[in-house]
Every structure is written in structure tokens, then in C-alpha cells.
Design an enzyme around this catalytic site. Structure first.
Site, mmCIF file in Angstrom:
data_model
loop_
_atom_site.group_PDB
_atom_site.id
_atom_site.type_symbol
_atom_site.label_atom_id
_atom_site.label_comp_id
_atom_site.label_asym_id
_atom_site.label_seq_id
_atom_site.Cartn_x
_atom_site.Cartn_y
_atom_site.Cartn_z
ATOM 1 N N PHE A 40 -1.262 -4.724 14.320
ATOM 2 C CA PHE A 40 -1.480 -4.857 12.876
ATOM 3 C C PHE A 40 -0.948 -6.196 12.380
ATOM 4 O O PHE A 40 -1.607 -6.913 11.623
ATOM 5 C CB PHE A 40 -0.795 -3.687 12.168
ATOM 6 C CG PHE A 40 -0.941 -3.675 10.674
ATOM 7 C CD1 PHE A 40 -2.157 -3.941 10.058
ATOM 8 C CD2 PHE A 40 0.147 -3.388 9.865
ATOM 9 C CE1 PHE A 40 -2.291 -3.916 8.670
ATOM 10 C CE2 PHE A 40 0.031 -3.354 8.481
ATOM 11 C CZ PHE A 40 -1.191 -3.626 7.888
ATOM 12 N N GLN A 89 0.831 -1.203 0.000
ATOM 13 C CA GLN A 89 0.000 0.000 0.000
ATOM 14 C C GLN A 89 0.867 1.255 0.000
ATOM 15 O O GLN A 89 1.911 1.309 0.640
ATOM 16 C CB GLN A 89 -0.942 -0.011 1.204
ATOM 17 C CG GLN A 89 -0.265 -0.202 2.549
ATOM 18 C CD GLN A 89 -1.242 -0.424 3.683
ATOM 19 O OE1 GLN A 89 -2.450 -0.489 3.492
ATOM 20 N NE2 GLN A 89 -0.728 -0.534 4.904
ATOM 21 N N ASN A 121 2.255 -0.178 10.615
ATOM 22 C CA ASN A 121 0.840 0.173 10.731
ATOM 23 C C ASN A 121 0.749 1.655 10.362
ATOM 24 O O ASN A 121 1.006 2.532 11.180
ATOM 25 C CB ASN A 121 0.343 -0.070 12.153
ATOM 26 C CG ASN A 121 -1.146 0.206 12.301
ATOM 27 O OD1 ASN A 121 -1.760 0.864 11.457
ATOM 28 N ND2 ASN A 121 -1.735 -0.294 13.376
ATOM 29 N N VAL A 122 0.414 1.915 9.119
ATOM 30 C CA VAL A 122 0.436 3.282 8.597
ATOM 31 C C VAL A 122 -0.541 4.180 9.347
ATOM 32 O O VAL A 122 -0.263 5.356 9.589
ATOM 33 C CB VAL A 122 0.119 3.281 7.087
ATOM 34 C CG1 VAL A 122 0.073 4.706 6.535
ATOM 35 C CG2 VAL A 122 1.157 2.453 6.325
ATOM 36 N N ARG A 178 -3.231 -9.002 13.419
ATOM 37 C CA ARG A 178 -4.458 -9.091 12.606
ATOM 38 C C ARG A 178 -4.169 -9.724 11.250
ATOM 39 O O ARG A 178 -4.960 -10.537 10.756
ATOM 40 C CB ARG A 178 -5.075 -7.693 12.446
ATOM 41 C CG ARG A 178 -5.670 -7.134 13.739
ATOM 42 C CD ARG A 178 -6.469 -5.872 13.505
ATOM 43 N NE ARG A 178 -5.639 -4.731 13.148
ATOM 44 C CZ ARG A 178 -5.001 -3.950 14.022
ATOM 45 N NH1 ARG A 178 -5.074 -4.212 15.322
ATOM 46 N NH2 ARG A 178 -4.294 -2.899 13.619
ATOM 47 N N GLN A 179 -3.039 -9.361 10.655
ATOM 48 C CA GLN A 179 -2.688 -9.941 9.359
ATOM 49 C C GLN A 179 -2.390 -11.435 9.480
ATOM 50 O O GLN A 179 -2.786 -12.233 8.624
ATOM 51 C CB GLN A 179 -1.491 -9.197 8.753
ATOM 52 C CG GLN A 179 -1.831 -7.820 8.216
ATOM 53 C CD GLN A 179 -2.837 -7.875 7.077
ATOM 54 O OE1 GLN A 179 -2.697 -8.649 6.141
ATOM 55 N NE2 GLN A 179 -3.880 -7.060 7.164
ATOM 56 N N LYS A 192 -5.886 -13.337 10.368
ATOM 57 C CA LYS A 192 -6.869 -13.350 9.278
ATOM 58 C C LYS A 192 -6.346 -14.073 8.042
ATOM 59 O O LYS A 192 -7.087 -14.823 7.404
ATOM 60 C CB LYS A 192 -7.269 -11.920 8.907
ATOM 61 C CG LYS A 192 -8.372 -11.874 7.847
ATOM 62 C CD LYS A 192 -8.862 -10.456 7.585
ATOM 63 C CE LYS A 192 -9.983 -10.457 6.545
ATOM 64 N NZ LYS A 192 -10.492 -9.088 6.271
ATOM 65 N N HIS A 193 -5.081 -13.880 7.710
ATOM 66 C CA HIS A 193 -4.566 -14.397 6.440
ATOM 67 C C HIS A 193 -3.431 -15.411 6.608
ATOM 68 O O HIS A 193 -3.514 -16.535 6.111
ATOM 69 C CB HIS A 193 -4.069 -13.240 5.571
ATOM 70 C CG HIS A 193 -5.115 -12.233 5.240
ATOM 71 N ND1 HIS A 193 -6.134 -12.481 4.349
ATOM 72 C CD2 HIS A 193 -5.302 -10.958 5.683
ATOM 73 C CE1 HIS A 193 -6.904 -11.414 4.246
ATOM 74 N NE2 HIS A 193 -6.427 -10.475 5.047
ATOM 75 N N HIS A 253 1.048 -4.439 2.996
ATOM 76 C CA HIS A 253 -0.261 -4.565 3.637
ATOM 77 C C HIS A 253 -0.411 -5.988 4.155
ATOM 78 O O HIS A 253 -0.772 -6.203 5.303
ATOM 79 C CB HIS A 253 -1.379 -4.224 2.652
ATOM 80 C CG HIS A 253 -2.742 -4.204 3.265
ATOM 81 N ND1 HIS A 253 -3.862 -3.778 2.594
ATOM 82 C CD2 HIS A 253 -3.188 -4.572 4.498
ATOM 83 C CE1 HIS A 253 -4.927 -3.878 3.382
ATOM 84 N NE2 HIS A 253 -4.540 -4.367 4.536
#
Length: 229
Positions: A108, A36, A98-99, A111-112, A115-116, A60
């Protein structure tokens, strides 16, 4: 709620459980490595970034994905502590910040991962630390840094209007002629380049054409011309 209402609720709850279970156990057939552009992320977010953004594309996420159907998400749930990340922290803060809130990098990354990354399978993704090391390797060692790829094609973050094909062709030069995926966001009268995704096979051994692109009419579609970067 009466007994009748509870009876009707049971199938709905069961269906939701099945849906979540299927989502977390399904396979995948490729990876998206999404980066990103920090200023565009800040401009497109309703809440201003807490710190000035750098004129860079940073990570991202690395996402197991499917070219047809849903992508797997939330396959495991594990909280990662900052001390576990240890000596990787300094590199991750540079390439994967974490922008929106630079006081919460670890949140951050958590979470990444949950989730992924947790949906990746060994030997490609063995665990959370291997996930982070893999991203560092891709961005730095394997030179999949989108900012550098664009720079080699003389496309710099100068706030100029760009053509979509020029951006795509520049990325192709750095990915063995494979097509990336772009994400744009309209901001007032301009359309900003927000994300570029590079795609690889499920083993992360070779680039592939990204199967999915945002369709015309999507809020994230990049126009043929007039892309700000």
C-alpha cells in the site's frame, strides 16, 4: 495487423506516450492530506476487509495536486523494501495501515509513493523516506489527525447521524478556519462519511481552503444532513 493499420496506430501510441509523460512531469500547487474512516472504507468496498476495522481516521495518502487541471501521478517508479522503511514501520502501521488487507502494508505504501509521493519536489518531499517521515510529522506532531480534531469538537465515532456543516466546522477549528473536503458513500439506506481531506500550500507550510469539492450528483457527495459517523 496490416501496414495501413500499423500506420494508424503510430499516432495513437505517440499520443498515449505524450499523455503519460505530461502527467508525470507536470507541477502542482497544493497538497491534499486525505484520511479515511476505516469502518466506512470496509463497508464501501466490494470485498470485505480481512480484519475488523478500527473506529479511526487513518491516512489514505499525501497527494501533490492542482486546483485546475489534472494532478501529477507516477513521476518515478521505485519499489520500496520493508527493510528500507526500518524503524518507521511501527508508526506507519498505526497511522497509515492498509485497511483492506493488513498483510500488505508495504504494498500500500509503495502504491501511494509511486502514484503520488514521487511527484513531490524537494525540499518539501525529497525522497520516499522523507515522504513517509513528512506524513508521520503531519499526523502526529502537527496534530492533523482528523479523528482527534473531530473529538475535540465532541464529534465521536458513535454511528450517529451528523450534519455536514458540523463536520466541516469542526475541521475548520483544527486547521485555522480552512475548509476541508469530504467524501461520502451511500451504503444501502445510509450515507457514510468515508474520507476527510485537509489541504495545504505546495510547501506544506500553511493550511488552505480545499479547492475542489464533490459536486451534487456525484456518488461521493455528502448531503447537508444524514451523514453517518
Amino acid at each position: 495487423m496490416g501496414i495501413t493499420g500499423m500506420i494508424y496506430m503510430v499516432p495513437m501510441v505517440f499520443s498515449l506516450i505524450v499523455l503519460i509523460s505530461c502527467s508525470s512531469t507536470m507541477g502542482y500547487n497544493y497538497f491534499q492530506f486525505t484520511q479515511q474512516y476505516q469502518p466506512a472504507v470496509c463497508n464501501s468496498n466490494p470485498t470485505p476487509c480481512k480484519d475488523p476495522p478500527d473506529k479511526l481516521f487513518t491516512v489514505h495518502g499525501l497527494w501533490p495536486s492542482n486546483d485546475v487541471g489534472d494532478d501529477p501521478i507516477y513521476c518515478k517508479n521505485k519499489t520500496i523494501k520493508s527493510q528500507q522503511i526500518g524503524n518507521l514501520t511501527a508508526q506507519l502501521i498505526i497511522i497509515w495501515p492498509n485497511v483492506l488487507d493488513r498483510t500488505d502494508h508495504v504494498g500500500f505504501w509503495n502504491r501511494q509513493w509511486n502514484k503520488h509521493g514521487s511527484c513531490g519536489k524537494a525540499p518539501t518531499i525529497k525522497d520516499e523516506m522523507h515522504y513517509f517521515k513528512t506524513v508521520i510529522k503531519m499526523y502526529i506532531t502537527q496534530k492533523q489527525n482528523v479523528s482527534e480534531i473531530l473529538s475535540r469538537a465532541k464529534i465521536e465515532p458513535e454511528g450517529k447521524i451528523r450534519r455536514r456543516d458540523d463536520i466541516i466546522n469542526a475541521i475548520r477549528l483544527g486547521t485555522k478556519d480552512k475548509k476541508p473536503k469530504l467524501k461520502c458513500q451511500k451504503n444501502n439506506q445510509t450515507t457514510e462519511l468515508v474520507e476527510i481531506t485537509i489541504c495545504s500550500d505546495r510547501n506544506l507550510t500553511q493550511f488552505i481552503d480545499c479547492p475542489r469539492s464533490s459536486f451534487k450528483g456525484s456518488p461521493f457527495h455528502c448531503p447537508t444532513n444524514h451523514i453517518l459517523y
